[in-house]
Scaffold this motif. Sequence first.
Motif, PDB file in Angstrom:
ATOM      1  N   ASP A   1      43.676  27.721   8.756  1.00  0.00           N
ATOM      2  CA  ASP A   1      44.255  26.617   9.533  1.00  0.00           C
ATOM      3  C   ASP A   1      43.207  25.999  10.490  1.00  0.00           C
ATOM      4  N   ASP A   2      43.566  25.867  11.786  1.00  0.00           N
ATOM      5  CA  ASP A   2      42.671  25.206  12.744  1.00  0.00           C
ATOM      6  C   ASP A   2      41.332  25.935  12.884  1.00  0.00           C
TER       7      ASP A   2
ATOM      8  N   VAL B   1      35.447  26.516  12.043  1.00  0.00           N
ATOM      9  CA  VAL B   1      34.340  27.242  11.407  1.00  0.00           C
ATOM     10  C   VAL B   1      33.609  26.326  10.429  1.00  0.00           C
ATOM     11  N   SER B   2      34.361  25.460   9.766  1.00  0.00           N
ATOM     12  CA  SER B   2      33.743  24.520   8.824  1.00  0.00           C
ATOM     13  C   SER B   2      32.750  23.611   9.551  1.00  0.00           C
ATOM     14  N   GLN B   3      33.120  23.165  10.750  1.00  0.00           N
ATOM     15  CA  GLN B   3      32.213  22.303  11.526  1.00  0.00           C
ATOM     16  C   GLN B   3      30.991  23.084  12.014  1.00  0.00           C
ATOM     17  N   LEU B   4      31.210  24.318  12.429  1.00  0.00           N
ATOM     18  CA  LEU B   4      30.076  25.153  12.850  1.00  0.00           C
ATOM     19  C   LEU B   4      29.123  25.389  11.676  1.00  0.00           C
ATOM     20  N   LEU B   5      29.712  25.555  10.496  1.00  0.00           N
ATOM     21  CA  LEU B   5      28.886  25.743   9.289  1.00  0.00           C
ATOM     22  C   LEU B   5      28.046  24.503   9.008  1.00  0.00           C
ATOM     23  N   ASP B   6      28.652  23.321   9.183  1.00  0.00           N
ATOM     24  CA  ASP B   6      27.891  22.080   8.976  1.00  0.00           C
ATOM     25  C   ASP B   6      26.671  22.052   9.889  1.00  0.00           C
TER      26      ASP B   6
END
Length: 171
Positions: A154-155, A160-165
């Motif tokens: 979820d959120d 985490v997806s943004q941190l991965l980017d």
Amino acid sequence: MNNNKNLIVYYSRTGNTEAVANLIHDKLGGYAIRIETSETRPANYRQEVQQNQMEQENGILPGLNTQISSLKNYKNVFIGTPTWNMALPQAVVSFLTSNDFTGLNIFPFNTNGGYGQGTTFDQIKTLAPDAHINDGFSVKGGEESKGRLLNIKDDRKLEVSQLLDDWLNGF
Ligand SMILES: Cc1cc2nc3c(=O)[nH]c(=O)nc-3n(C[C@H](O)[C@H](O)[C@H](O)COP(=O)(O)O)c2cc1C
């Protein structure tokens, strides 16, 4: 990163490290594979904590069902691991010691219960001495000791997806 050249290999008990592996796979493509032990691990958390500690203290390497026959075909190897007793789970040590990473680019990633990556990244460096090891990515995942298992959803998964980017854009 050329997607045919990416291998994403990870160990995961409760799905957090797997969630990060899947995000990396969604972003970069390549081949993703979970490290599986030949013997079933304890389902009970406390038993796993004890068994893991005993294996770490005695340098026991669990057998694996997972084998990568063609590591040389890859260029980038993403290695994902949870922190167990502030170190690598011994199954990840088994994986690292049974493969030759010479000349490959390793990108370590980690999830943990809030105490960080511990020695996991340093162990990867030591166990893959002839690879190029990049700065690792570490985030808080589950807290099984408090009954929180899969937390990267979820959120939190978006976060985490943004941190991965941010991490991946650094390469
Ligand atoms: C046997 C065991 C030992 C653990 N030891 C630690 C630890 O030393 N430090 C920490 O921050 N988290 C620790 N954790 C919590 C995990 O690192 C965390 O829940 C992680 O996100 C689990 O990843 P997974 O869902 O991919 O299995 C431990 C979990 C287990 C099962």
